[in-house]
Design a protein around this motif. Structure first.
Motif, PDB file in Angstrom:
ATOM      1  N   PRO A   1       1.089  -1.184   0.081  1.00 21.89           N
ATOM      2  CA  PRO A   1       0.025  -0.018   0.062  1.00 21.89           C
ATOM      3  C   PRO A   1       0.870   1.143   0.047  1.00 21.89           C
ATOM      4  CG  PRO A   1      -0.977  -1.762   1.665  1.00 21.89           C
ATOM      5  CD  PRO A   1       0.598  -2.240   0.953  1.00 21.89           C
ATOM      6  N   LEU A   2       1.976   1.214   0.775  1.00 16.40           N
ATOM      7  CA  LEU A   2       2.719   2.595   0.693  1.00 16.40           C
ATOM      8  C   LEU A   2       3.825   2.630  -0.140  1.00 16.40           C
ATOM      9  CD1 LEU A   2       2.413   3.404   4.549  1.00 16.40           C
ATOM     10  CD2 LEU A   2       1.172   3.779   2.720  1.00 16.40           C
ATOM     11  N   TYR A   3       4.011   1.670  -1.105  1.00 14.63           N
ATOM     12  CA  TYR A   3       5.236   1.502  -1.931  1.00 14.63           C
ATOM     13  C   TYR A   3       5.471   2.652  -2.687  1.00 14.63           C
ATOM     14  CZ  TYR A   3       8.049   0.478  -5.751  1.00 14.63           C
ATOM     15  OH  TYR A   3       9.159   0.270  -6.698  1.00 14.63           O
ATOM     16  N   GLY A   4       6.778   3.338  -2.813  1.00 15.11           N
ATOM     17  CA  GLY A   4       7.024   4.603  -3.371  1.00 15.11           C
ATOM     18  C   GLY A   4       6.745   5.665  -2.751  1.00 15.11           C
ATOM     19  N   LEU A   5       6.118   5.663  -1.468  1.00 17.66           N
ATOM     20  CA  LEU A   5       6.050   6.879  -0.670  1.00 17.66           C
ATOM     21  C   LEU A   5       6.975   7.784  -0.459  1.00 17.66           C
ATOM     22  CD1 LEU A   5       3.598   8.506   1.033  1.00 17.66           C
ATOM     23  CD2 LEU A   5       4.339   7.159   2.914  1.00 17.66           C
ATOM     24  N   PHE A   6       8.186   6.999   0.051  1.00 17.41           N
ATOM     25  CA  PHE A   6       9.518   7.913   0.061  1.00 17.41           C
ATOM     26  C   PHE A   6      10.512   7.789  -1.162  1.00 17.41           C
ATOM     27  CE2 PHE A   6       7.852   6.774   4.461  1.00 17.41           C
ATOM     28  CZ  PHE A   6       7.716   8.003   4.963  1.00 17.41           C
ATOM     29  N   GLY A   7       9.969   7.434  -2.244  1.00 21.54           N
ATOM     30  CA  GLY A   7      10.661   7.163  -3.361  1.00 21.54           C
ATOM     31  C   GLY A   7      11.380   5.554  -3.496  1.00 21.54           C
TER      32      GLY A   7
ATOM     33  N   SER B   1      12.777   2.526  -0.871  1.00 25.48           N
ATOM     34  CA  SER B   1      11.916   1.194  -0.996  1.00 25.48           C
ATOM     35  C   SER B   1      12.990   0.095  -1.142  1.00 25.48           C
ATOM     36  CB  SER B   1      10.897   1.273  -2.098  1.00 25.48           C
ATOM     37  OG  SER B   1       9.995   2.187  -1.932  1.00 25.48           O
ATOM     38  N   SER B   2      13.958   0.409  -1.950  1.00 23.26           N
ATOM     39  CA  SER B   2      15.107  -0.506  -2.215  1.00 23.26           C
ATOM     40  C   SER B   2      16.008  -0.877  -1.105  1.00 23.26           C
ATOM     41  CB  SER B   2      16.027  -0.084  -3.247  1.00 23.26           C
ATOM     42  OG  SER B   2      16.987  -1.220  -3.606  1.00 23.26           O
ATOM     43  N   GLN B   3      16.096   0.136  -0.236  1.00 24.39           N
ATOM     44  CA  GLN B   3      17.120   0.004   0.874  1.00 24.39           C
ATOM     45  C   GLN B   3      16.241  -0.883   2.186  1.00 24.39           C
ATOM     46  OE1 GLN B   3      17.907   4.013   1.833  1.00 24.39           O
ATOM     47  NE2 GLN B   3      19.934   4.233   1.151  1.00 24.39           N
ATOM     48  N   LEU B   4      14.921  -0.678   2.165  1.00 21.56           N
ATOM     49  CA  LEU B   4      13.964  -1.139   2.951  1.00 21.56           C
ATOM     50  C   LEU B   4      14.077  -2.506   2.689  1.00 21.56           C
ATOM     51  CD1 LEU B   4      10.967   1.479   3.498  1.00 21.56           C
ATOM     52  CD2 LEU B   4      12.820   0.565   5.217  1.00 21.56           C
ATOM     53  N   ARG B   5      13.778  -2.823   1.353  1.00 24.26           N
ATOM     54  CA  ARG B   5      13.938  -4.251   0.988  1.00 24.26           C
ATOM     55  C   ARG B   5      15.174  -5.124   1.378  1.00 24.26           C
ATOM     56  NH1 ARG B   5      14.223  -4.433  -4.863  1.00 24.26           N
ATOM     57  NH2 ARG B   5      11.807  -3.816  -5.031  1.00 24.26           N
TER      58      ARG B   5
END
Length: 228
Positions: A135-141, A145-149
């Protein structure tokens, strides 16, 4: 030999939370750590399990402040000196009896809750770049998201270690004559003498039900928002 002192330690809400979390975590790990999972879209099932985990954790954090006396964080979180003293006594096989989590176990619970919370929260910002976007994918760019993954993957390995330590702790305490698993099933612990942290419940049953309802509504709202 059965103990002489029986204390209702884990309320029904705590037990439902615990076993619901166990089931949701098992599903979450199964859909990512094994091949051939029996789901048509395992990544979606993994995400839905994550939403349930997050809802359960919202309830647990609230219940740790508002809930029954032995479920509250302030009951089982001890300063470092007391935690070290308990650890030393445990090594010597002479630990004091605690109704709630002992000093070492209490910090272990909080570390596991923090790790699970990070895992669940980070998951709502992820995508598999093919079929699924949280749902919040891309919210912070996409960079964030890549770092969070990456952190999500690392933390899943940490969780396996923490769960393994938790299971070892259950075995150790069972060998010391403290059946923690039975207590989480039935809610009651039995002791030969009054435990170190024995407390009287300051809240009435009706007040606990009211607080549980409020916490459940907030947790359910999080799950419904994420799921739909």
């Amino acid at each position: 030999m059965r103990g002489k002192v029986a204390i209702e330690v884990w309320d029904s809400w705590m037990r439902l939370f615990h076993w619901g979390l166990v089931l949701a975590v098992l599903i979450s790990f199964y859909t990512t750590k094994t091949s051939g999972a029996p789901f048509l879209f395992p990544i979606e099932v993994h995400a839905q399990a994550g939403y349930l985990i997050l809802g359960l954790l919202v309830f647990r954090w609230l219940w740790g402040v508002l809930g029954s006396v032995y479920a509250r964080f302030k009951t089982f979180l001890y300063p470092p000196a007391k935690t070290m003293a308990y650890s030393k006594a445990l090594i010597q096989r002479k630990p004091s009896a605690y109704a709630s989590h002992n000093p070492l176990g209490g910090w272990m619970v909080v570390i596991m809750l923090l790790s699970l919370t990070f895992q669940a929260v980070s998951g709502v910002f992820l995508s598999d770049d093919i079929f699924f976007q949280a749902p919040l994918y891309g919210l912070f760019g996409e960079g964030a998201s890549s770092q969070l993954r990456t952190l999500h993957q690392w933390n899943s390995d940490l969780l396996i270690i923490l769960i393994g330590l938790h299971l070892v702790g259950l075995v150790v305490h069972r060998l010391l004559g403290e059946p923690l698993l039975a207590a989480m099933l039935g809610g009651t612990k039995r002791f030969h003498q009054q435990p170190t942290d024995a407390h009287n419940e300051p809240l009435t049953a009706s007040m606990l039900r009211l607080r549980a309802l409020g916490a459940l509504l907030i947790a359910a709202g999080v799950v419904v928002w994420l799921w739909f």
